[in-house]
Design an enzyme around this catalytic site. Structure first.
Site, mmCIF file in Angstrom:
data_model
loop_
_atom_site.group_PDB
_atom_site.id
_atom_site.type_symbol
_atom_site.label_atom_id
_atom_site.label_comp_id
_atom_site.label_asym_id
_atom_site.label_seq_id
_atom_site.Cartn_x
_atom_site.Cartn_y
_atom_site.Cartn_z
ATOM 1 N N HIS A 47 0.858 -1.194 0.000
ATOM 2 C CA HIS A 47 0.000 0.000 0.000
ATOM 3 C C HIS A 47 0.890 1.239 0.000
ATOM 4 O O HIS A 47 1.593 1.507 0.970
ATOM 5 C CB HIS A 47 -0.880 -0.054 1.263
ATOM 6 C CG HIS A 47 -1.875 1.063 1.375
ATOM 7 N ND1 HIS A 47 -2.748 1.162 2.425
ATOM 8 C CD2 HIS A 47 -2.148 2.126 0.573
ATOM 9 C CE1 HIS A 47 -3.518 2.233 2.277
ATOM 10 N NE2 HIS A 47 -3.161 2.838 1.161
ATOM 11 N N ARG A 49 0.857 4.736 0.611
ATOM 12 C CA ARG A 49 -0.051 5.737 1.195
ATOM 13 C C ARG A 49 0.362 7.134 0.777
ATOM 14 O O ARG A 49 1.530 7.390 0.472
ATOM 15 C CB ARG A 49 -0.030 5.626 2.734
ATOM 16 C CG ARG A 49 -0.623 4.319 3.241
ATOM 17 C CD ARG A 49 -0.746 4.358 4.754
ATOM 18 N NE ARG A 49 -1.818 5.233 5.170
ATOM 19 C CZ ARG A 49 -3.009 4.816 5.635
ATOM 20 N NH1 ARG A 49 -3.253 3.539 5.759
ATOM 21 N NH2 ARG A 49 -3.921 5.684 5.979
ATOM 22 N N GLU A 74 -2.152 -1.535 -3.423
ATOM 23 C CA GLU A 74 -3.256 -0.885 -2.714
ATOM 24 C C GLU A 74 -3.104 0.623 -2.852
ATOM 25 O O GLU A 74 -2.019 1.164 -2.585
ATOM 26 C CB GLU A 74 -3.243 -1.270 -1.241
ATOM 27 C CG GLU A 74 -3.617 -2.722 -1.009
ATOM 28 C CD GLU A 74 -3.643 -3.077 0.461
ATOM 29 O OE1 GLU A 74 -4.018 -4.214 0.762
ATOM 30 O OE2 GLU A 74 -3.266 -2.238 1.311
ATOM 31 N N THR A 105 -6.200 1.174 7.543
ATOM 32 C CA THR A 105 -7.387 1.413 6.728
ATOM 33 C C THR A 105 -8.633 1.064 7.540
ATOM 34 O O THR A 105 -8.941 -0.095 7.762
ATOM 35 C CB THR A 105 -7.331 0.571 5.437
ATOM 36 O OG1 THR A 105 -6.050 0.759 4.843
ATOM 37 C CG2 THR A 105 -8.413 0.987 4.469
ATOM 38 N N GLU A 155 -12.651 -6.946 -2.219
ATOM 39 C CA GLU A 155 -12.016 -7.523 -1.027
ATOM 40 C C GLU A 155 -12.876 -7.115 0.159
ATOM 41 O O GLU A 155 -13.110 -5.923 0.390
ATOM 42 C CB GLU A 155 -10.583 -7.005 -0.884
ATOM 43 C CG GLU A 155 -9.895 -7.628 0.338
ATOM 44 C CD GLU A 155 -8.398 -7.338 0.405
ATOM 45 O OE1 GLU A 155 -7.749 -7.268 -0.656
ATOM 46 O OE2 GLU A 155 -7.895 -7.185 1.524
HETATM 47 N N1 PXP Z 1 -6.281 -5.728 2.648
HETATM 48 C C1 PXP Z 1 -6.342 -4.380 2.582
HETATM 49 C C2 PXP Z 1 -7.210 -3.771 1.532
HETATM 50 C C3 PXP Z 1 -5.574 -3.568 3.431
HETATM 51 O O1 PXP Z 1 -5.662 -2.228 3.345
HETATM 52 C C4 PXP Z 1 -4.710 -4.181 4.355
HETATM 53 C C5 PXP Z 1 -3.840 -3.338 5.227
HETATM 54 O O2 PXP Z 1 -2.964 -2.612 4.450
HETATM 55 C C6 PXP Z 1 -4.664 -5.584 4.396
HETATM 56 C C7 PXP Z 1 -5.479 -6.332 3.560
HETATM 57 C C8 PXP Z 1 -3.773 -6.306 5.327
HETATM 58 O O3 PXP Z 1 -4.167 -6.077 6.635
HETATM 59 P P1 PXP Z 1 -3.242 -6.528 7.834
HETATM 60 O O4 PXP Z 1 -1.931 -5.822 7.659
HETATM 61 O O5 PXP Z 1 -3.997 -6.097 9.028
HETATM 62 O O6 PXP Z 1 -3.087 -8.021 7.725
#
Ligand code: PXP
Length: 252
Positions: A47, A49, A74, A105, A155
Site C-alpha cells: 500500500h 499511502r 493498494e 485502513t 475484497e
Molecule cells: N487488505 C487491505 C485492503 C488492506 O488495506 C490491508 C492493510 O494494508 C490488508 C489487507 C492487510 O491487513 P493486515 O496488515 O492487518 O493483515
C-alpha cells in the site's frame, strides 16, 4: 469452482514501517517479498499511502521490476496514485479509502457514494491491464455498487470480525463472520471474484478460509509481527497451513 485453493497475498507494508522508524535501507521490503515467495505466497501486496509512512515510490518501482509474483497495489482513488499505478502496471490494484490521520485502513470504501469519482478511474486502470478490486464492507449495497462500477473483484474487510474476536466477544464475532460469509456468497452470485483481508492472525484465519466463495486473503501486519518471534518464513508457512486447514473444512 467452490472450495478451490485459497491464494495468499502477503502484505509487506510493515517491513517498511520498521525500516522507516530509523531511515536507511533495512529491513528491505523487497527482500521480504522474495522470502514470501519462497514460503508459498501467491502474491505480494503493498500500500503506497499518500503520506508514504511505510512503502515508498522506490519500493513500488523495485517490486514491479524484481518480483515474479503478481503485485497487488493498494491505493487511494487519487490522481497521484492513478498516475503511479499506470506507470507501474501492477497485476492488480485494490482501491482503499484513505484518511491521513488513521492508523490503518479503517472501514471499507464507499463504492456506492463515490460512483462518479471511481468509475473513470477503474476504467482507466482496466484499460491499462490492471485488475481492479474494491476494498469494501460486507454489505450488499456495496457489492451491487462494485458491479455497477465494473470492478471484477472485491475484497471484504475482515477488520471488525478480528477486533470482535480479539475482544473475546465470540457471539458478535460469529455474527460478523456470518455477515462476511453471506456477502461472499452474494458477491459470487453477482459474478464478482471475492477476496478478504485486514487484521487476520493465526486464530482468525481458519474461520475466514472456511468460506468457500473466497479466493484470496491478504495478510500483513500479524505476519511481520510474528516474524519477530518465529521468523517471517515460518510465520507465512504456518498461516498457509491454517488457511488450507480452514479451506479443507469448508462446506459449500
Ligand atoms: N487488505 C487491505 C485492503 C488492506 O488495506 C490491508 C492493510 O494494508 C490488508 C489487507 C492487510 O491487513 P493486515 O496488515 O492487518 O493483515
Amino acid at each position: 469452482m467452490l472450495s478451490q485453493r485459497l491464494r495468499l497475498g502477503v502484505n509487506i507494508d510493515h517491513v517498511a514501517t520498521i525500516r522507516n522508524a530509523r531511515g536507511g535501507r533495512f529491513p528491505d521490503p523487497v527482500r521480504a517479498a522474495h522470502l514470501a515467495a519462497q514460503a508459498g505466497a501467491d502474491g505480494i501486496t503493498a500500500h503506497l499511502r499518500e503520506d508514504r509512512r511505510h512503502i515508498s515510490d522506490h519500493d513500488i518501482a523495485r517490486l514491479s521490476k524484481e518480483i515474479d509474483l503478481p503485485l497487488n497495489f493498494e491505493m487511494a482513488a487519487t490522481e497521484e496514485m492513478l498516475k503511479i499505478a499506470l506507470e507501474a502496471r501492477p497485476h492488480a490494484a485494490c482501491i482503499v479509502p484513505e484518511k491521513r490521520e488513521e492508523r490503518t485502513t479503517e472501514g471499507g470504501l464507499d463504492a456506492r457514494g463515490q460512483h462518479n469519482h471511481l468509475k473513470p478511474l477503474i476504467a482507466t486502470l482496466a484499460d491499462n491491464g490492471t485488475r481492479v478490486s474494491l476494498f469494501i464492507e460486507a454489505d450488499k449495497a456495496q457489492l451491487d455498487a462494485a458491479v455497477a462500477l465494473g470492478a471484477p473483484v472485491v475484497e471484504l474487510h475482515t477488520g471488525r470480525y478480528c477486533d470482535l474476536h480479539n475482544d473475546g466477544d465470540a457471539k458478535a464475532a460469529a455474527l460478523e463472520l456470518d455477515r462476511i460469509r453471506e456477502a461472499a456468497r452474494y458477491g459470487v452470485a453477482l459474478g464478482l471474484e471475492v477476496h478478504a483481508g485486514h487484521g487476520l492472525a493465526f486464530d482468525t484465519v481458519e474461520g475466514v478460509a472456511a468460506i468457500p466463495e473466497l479466493t484470496e486473503l491478504n495478510i500483513g501486519h500479524f505476519l511481520v509481527g510474528e516474524g519477530i518471534f518465529i521468523g517471517l518464513e515460518a510465520a507465512i508457512r504456518e498461516m498457509r497451513r491454517r488457511m488450507d486447514a480452514g479451506r479443507a473444512s469448508a462446506r459449500p
